[in-house]
Design a protein around this motif. Structure first.
Motif, PDB file in Angstrom:
ATOM      1  N   GLY A  43      -3.692   7.181 -16.201  1.00 17.44           N
ATOM      2  CA  GLY A  43      -4.282   5.861 -16.036  1.00 17.44           C
ATOM      3  C   GLY A  43      -5.539   5.885 -15.178  1.00 17.44           C
ATOM      4  N   ASP A  44      -6.119   4.717 -15.037  1.00 13.45           N
ATOM      5  CA  ASP A  44      -7.360   4.567 -14.275  1.00 13.45           C
ATOM      6  C   ASP A  44      -7.025   4.232 -12.827  1.00 13.45           C
ATOM      7  OD1 ASP A  44     -10.005   4.344 -13.641  1.00 13.45           O
ATOM      8  OD2 ASP A  44     -10.216   2.290 -14.392  1.00 13.45           O
ATOM      9  N   SER A  45      -6.438   5.205 -12.125  1.00  8.41           N
ATOM     10  CA  SER A  45      -5.952   4.953 -10.774  1.00  8.41           C
ATOM     11  C   SER A  45      -7.022   5.144  -9.712  1.00  8.41           C
ATOM     12  CB  SER A  45      -4.774   5.886 -10.467  1.00  8.41           C
ATOM     13  OG  SER A  45      -5.204   7.243 -10.466  1.00  8.41           O
ATOM     14  N   GLY A  46      -8.017   5.958  -9.996  1.00  7.36           N
ATOM     15  CA  GLY A  46      -9.027   6.274  -8.994  1.00  7.36           C
ATOM     16  C   GLY A  46      -8.549   7.255  -7.943  1.00  7.36           C
ATOM     17  N   LEU A  47      -7.367   7.861  -8.175  1.00  4.49           N
ATOM     18  CA  LEU A  47      -6.780   8.772  -7.192  1.00  4.49           C
ATOM     19  C   LEU A  47      -7.146  10.221  -7.526  1.00  4.49           C
ATOM     20  CD1 LEU A  47      -3.247   7.085  -7.023  1.00  4.49           C
ATOM     21  CD2 LEU A  47      -5.291   6.553  -5.673  1.00  4.49           C
ATOM     22  N   GLY A  48      -8.436  10.537  -7.405  1.00  4.44           N
ATOM     23  CA  GLY A  48      -8.926  11.870  -7.735  1.00  4.44           C
ATOM     24  C   GLY A  48      -8.846  12.839  -6.578  1.00  4.44           C
TER      25      GLY A  48
ATOM     26  N   TYR B  51      13.552   8.352  -2.951  1.00 11.20           N
ATOM     27  CA  TYR B  51      14.348   8.159  -4.158  1.00 11.20           C
ATOM     28  C   TYR B  51      13.709   7.148  -5.114  1.00 11.20           C
ATOM     29  CZ  TYR B  51      18.273  10.717  -2.149  1.00 11.20           C
ATOM     30  OH  TYR B  51      19.076  11.701  -1.629  1.00 11.20           O
ATOM     31  N   LEU B  52      12.944   6.214  -4.578  1.00  8.68           N
ATOM     32  CA  LEU B  52      12.371   5.163  -5.413  1.00  8.68           C
ATOM     33  C   LEU B  52      10.868   5.369  -5.614  1.00  8.68           C
ATOM     34  CD1 LEU B  52      14.214   2.107  -3.797  1.00  8.68           C
ATOM     35  CD2 LEU B  52      14.846   3.334  -5.873  1.00  8.68           C
ATOM     36  N   GLY B  53      10.110   5.315  -4.512  1.00 10.99           N
ATOM     37  CA  GLY B  53       8.652   5.377  -4.615  1.00 10.99           C
ATOM     38  C   GLY B  53       8.122   6.688  -5.138  1.00 10.99           C
ATOM     39  N   ALA B  54       8.657   7.814  -4.652  1.00 12.06           N
ATOM     40  CA  ALA B  54       8.152   9.112  -5.101  1.00 12.06           C
ATOM     41  C   ALA B  54       8.396   9.301  -6.589  1.00 12.06           C
ATOM     42  CB  ALA B  54       8.801  10.242  -4.304  1.00 12.06           C
ATOM     43  N   ALA B  55       9.604   8.922  -7.029  1.00 16.33           N
ATOM     44  CA  ALA B  55       9.895   9.002  -8.464  1.00 16.33           C
ATOM     45  C   ALA B  55       9.023   8.030  -9.242  1.00 16.33           C
ATOM     46  CB  ALA B  55      11.373   8.698  -8.712  1.00 16.33           C
ATOM     47  N   GLY B  56       8.815   6.834  -8.679  1.00 17.92           N
ATOM     48  CA  GLY B  56       7.971   5.845  -9.346  1.00 17.92           C
ATOM     49  C   GLY B  56       6.531   6.289  -9.466  1.00 17.92           C
ATOM     50  N   TRP B  57       6.007   6.905  -8.398  1.00 19.80           N
ATOM     51  CA  TRP B  57       4.640   7.419  -8.455  1.00 19.80           C
ATOM     52  C   TRP B  57       4.534   8.569  -9.452  1.00 19.80           C
ATOM     53  CZ3 TRP B  57      -0.020   7.783  -5.120  1.00 19.80           C
ATOM     54  CH2 TRP B  57      -0.307   6.572  -4.496  1.00 19.80           C
ATOM     55  N   GLY B  58       5.543   9.447  -9.458  1.00 19.76           N
ATOM     56  CA  GLY B  58       5.544  10.519 -10.447  1.00 19.76           C
ATOM     57  C   GLY B  58       5.566   9.966 -11.851  1.00 19.76           C
ATOM     58  N   TYR B  59       6.338   8.907 -12.067  1.00 18.00           N
ATOM     59  CA  TYR B  59       6.444   8.254 -13.381  1.00 18.00           C
ATOM     60  C   TYR B  59       5.113   7.611 -13.774  1.00 18.00           C
ATOM     61  CZ  TYR B  59       8.594   5.332 -17.042  1.00 18.00           C
ATOM     62  OH  TYR B  59       8.934   4.735 -18.242  1.00 18.00           O
ATOM     63  N   ASN B  60       4.465   6.928 -12.821  1.00 16.70           N
ATOM     64  CA  ASN B  60       3.240   6.184 -13.136  1.00 16.70           C
ATOM     65  C   ASN B  60       1.987   7.048 -13.163  1.00 16.70           C
ATOM     66  OD1 ASN B  60       4.313   3.571 -13.468  1.00 16.70           O
ATOM     67  ND2 ASN B  60       4.446   3.293 -11.260  1.00 16.70           N
ATOM     68  N   TYR B  61       1.859   7.955 -12.180  1.00 16.05           N
ATOM     69  CA  TYR B  61       0.593   8.674 -12.011  1.00 16.05           C
ATOM     70  C   TYR B  61       0.706  10.185 -12.174  1.00 16.05           C
ATOM     71  CZ  TYR B  61      -0.439   4.198  -9.772  1.00 16.05           C
ATOM     72  OH  TYR B  61      -0.576   2.868  -9.504  1.00 16.05           O
ATOM     73  N   GLY B  62       1.769  10.785 -11.629  1.00 14.29           N
ATOM     74  CA  GLY B  62       1.900  12.237 -11.702  1.00 14.29           C
ATOM     75  C   GLY B  62       1.338  12.922 -10.476  1.00 14.29           C
TER      76      GLY B  62
ATOM     77  N   ASN C  47     -11.055  -2.715  -2.500  1.00 10.33           N
ATOM     78  CA  ASN C  47     -12.011  -1.611  -2.572  1.00 10.33           C
ATOM     79  C   ASN C  47     -11.451  -0.361  -1.897  1.00 10.33           C
ATOM     80  OD1 ASN C  47     -14.439  -2.666  -3.910  1.00 10.33           O
ATOM     81  ND2 ASN C  47     -14.435  -4.132  -2.218  1.00 10.33           N
ATOM     82  N   ASP C  48     -10.190  -0.094  -2.149  1.00 12.13           N
ATOM     83  CA  ASP C  48      -9.544   1.109  -1.637  1.00 12.13           C
ATOM     84  C   ASP C  48      -8.864   1.800  -2.816  1.00 12.13           C
ATOM     85  OD1 ASP C  48      -8.418   3.057  -0.068  1.00 12.13           O
ATOM     86  OD2 ASP C  48      -6.771   1.796   0.674  1.00 12.13           O
ATOM     87  N   PRO C  49      -9.315   3.002  -3.209  1.00 14.01           N
ATOM     88  CA  PRO C  49     -10.330   3.855  -2.607  1.00 14.01           C
ATOM     89  C   PRO C  49     -11.745   3.256  -2.706  1.00 14.01           C
ATOM     90  CG  PRO C  49      -8.971   5.070  -4.184  1.00 14.01           C
ATOM     91  CD  PRO C  49      -8.684   3.633  -4.389  1.00 14.01           C
ATOM     92  N   VAL C  50     -12.612   3.691  -1.784  1.00 10.80           N
ATOM     93  CA  VAL C  50     -14.010   3.280  -1.787  1.00 10.80           C
ATOM     94  C   VAL C  50     -14.859   4.530  -1.953  1.00 10.80           C
ATOM     95  CG1 VAL C  50     -14.049   3.338   0.745  1.00 10.80           C
ATOM     96  CG2 VAL C  50     -15.819   2.112  -0.500  1.00 10.80           C
TER      97      VAL C  50
END
Length: 496
Positions: free
Chosen positions: A234-239, A63-74, A444-447
């Motif tokens: 954003g520049d999350s590095g989560l590719g 309810y919190l984190g998943a929605a927050g991640w969707g809001y911040n990163y997608g 250094n995560d992700p590396v």
């Protein structure tokens, strides 16, 4: 008035939760030892195991984190659905194997398994301490998540500090009394509320704010297309490389996570686990709802930053729904904290009661009492840190899965391959934990674009194999059936 209505609804359901926990263990207190308290007497059927293990995937994060991640990163948040679904497939094989091994040897947790496999009680104690370090952040995060929910649905009438204490008090009392069986019973109530509330929100939010899914998705594609591709906003590095390696690592790790193993060992037979593994992915469909609603909040409540983004879903709820429905949605979110938090605390208590405090002669015959005492201590420590150092465990929470992944060679490889030596397993574990902590604590995560945990696991496995092949073989007179784990289908007659 809104605060009174919402908190009254919340209070009624919390009383019902405690009552369910008491009802679950009625008539079992007299003969209930550690196995009854920690793994439900190994007697839970398909429905209870399904809702209990599904509950681990629906924490306050849903309810919190998943929605927050969707809001911040997608898009990167979809790794949650990917790894859980793949993990269930791995669990179809691994779950029955661990269940049969534990049942045959009278074991109640992962620490028992490694201690029995390598014939070293101190190894179980070492794993218990290490696992506690990686599980404790989850307890603090669930206390924080439930506290935020309670404070929010009370429209601020209940302060965060009191909300944190309420979360701690309800969960600690609940798990000490009811154990795993009570958690399974309450999971039924929780899952009904989760399905109803998320199903309702999946229809209500797009219709209320956007006149339907068509206009909402059209606006999302047109104005927020960055959220729909990797690496997201954003520049999350989560590719893509991070997504693949994280999904792969977590899908392996989840099957040996101590809380997952507790669910495995509570089953009355191996077929329950196989059926459970086939049905659980269907439940994951609901996880798309908070992720999607988090992106819907981009248009309704723009500008949320930091921790505020985790409230994206609840801001949509509180601003537009009547107080009684806010209360019910808050209950679903609160129970999504209580059930997994209870299992986390129960597992920590069981590990310490069975593998650490049992090494002290005076506690050896009082393992259940020792485990219940540890539950209170662990919960109190998490609550204290929530008040005094709310950010202390943030980095540890990042390495919970990545750190727990370093137990994979010792547990899975060790239970399937007799040649793995104690020195090799411990050496690999030390290297793996050291590498992952080094990457995470130096940010250094992700590396190199991949999950740092999988790099650490590769180093762990390489060292474990190298030390095993280079060092002397260990003499263990026990037969293979006594040392190795086998699926119930493959075990010799009478072995399971």
């Amino acid at each position: 008035m809104n605060a009174a209505v919402a908190t009254s609804v919340f209070g009624v359901f919390m009383v019902a939760t405690v009552a369910l926990g008491l009802l679950a263990v009625r008539g079992r207190r007299g003969g209930g030892g550690l196995a009854e308290w920690s793994v439900g007497g190994r007697s839970l059927g398909t429905v209870f195991i399904w809702v209990l293990m599904a509950g681990e995937g629906y924490t306050s994060f849903s309810y919190l984190g998943a929605a927050g991640w969707g809001y911040n990163y997608g898009a990167p948040v979809l790794y949650v659905v990917a790894y859980m679904s793949c993990g269930y497939a791995v669990g179809y094989v691994v779950g029955p194997m661990l269940w049969a091994y534990a049942r045959k040897h009278g074991l109640v947790g992962i620490t028992d398994m490694v201690a029995h496999r390598f014939g070293r009680p101190w190894l179980g104690a070492l794993v218990a301490v290490l696992a506690t370090v990686f599980l404790l952040p989850y307890i603090q995060l669930q206390i924080t998540g439930m506290g935020v929910v309670v404070s929010t649905i009370s429209y601020g009438a209940i302060s965060l500090n009191w909300a944190y204490f309420i979360a701690f008090a309800i969960t600690t009392g609940f798990v000490v009394v009811s154990g795993l069986r009570g958690s399974a019973w309450v999971s039924v109530l929780k899952d009904l509320l989760v399905i109803v509330t998320l199903g309702f929100l999946a229809i209500y939010v797009p219709v209320h704010y956007f006149d339907g899914y068509g206009p909402f998705l059209d606006r999302l594609v047109t104005e927020k297309s960055e959220w729909l591709t990797f690496p997201g906003h954003g520049d999350s590095g989560l590719g893509q490389a991070w997504f693949i390696t994280t999904s792969f690592l977590n899908s392996l790790t989840v099957v040996i996570f101590p809380t997952t193993v507790a669910g495995y060992l509570g089953a009355k037979n191996a077929d329950v686990l196989r059926r459970n593994a086939m049905w659980l992915p269907a439940y994951n469909v609901l996880l798309f709802v908070p992720m999607l609603l988090g992106m819907a909040a981009l248009f309704v409540v723009p500008g949320l930053v930091g921790a505020e983004s985790n409230l994206a879903l609840f801001k949509l709820v509180v601003d537009s729904l009547p107080a009684w429905s806010v209360g019910i949605i808050g209950v679903a979110a609160a129970l999504s904290s209580i059930v997994p938090m209870a299992v986390f605390m129960l597992v920590i208590g069981t590990m310490w009661g069975r593998s650490v405090l049992s090494l002290v002669p005076r506690w050896e015959r009082r393992q259940k009492g020792a485990a219940q005492l540890v539950v209170v201590v662990a919960g109190s420590l998490a609550l204290l840190l929530t008040y005094t150092a709310p950010n202390t465990l943030v980095r540890l929470s990042l390495i919970s899965y990545e750190g727990m992944a370093q137990l994979l060679p010792m547990v899975l490889l060790g239970l399937m391959w007799r040649r793995l030596t104690l020195l090799g397993a411990v050496s690999g574990l030390v290297v793996g934990v050291g590498v992952v902590c080094g990457f995470v604590f130096t940010e250094n995560d992700p590396v190199w674009g991949v999950n740092a945990g999988i790099v650490a696991l590769a180093a762990n496995l390489a060292v474990a194999l190298a030390v095993t092949y280079a060092g002397p073989g260990e003499r263990d007179e026990r037969p293979d059936d006594e040392v190795l784990a086998r699926d119930e289908w493959e075990a010799p007659v009478g072995a399971a």
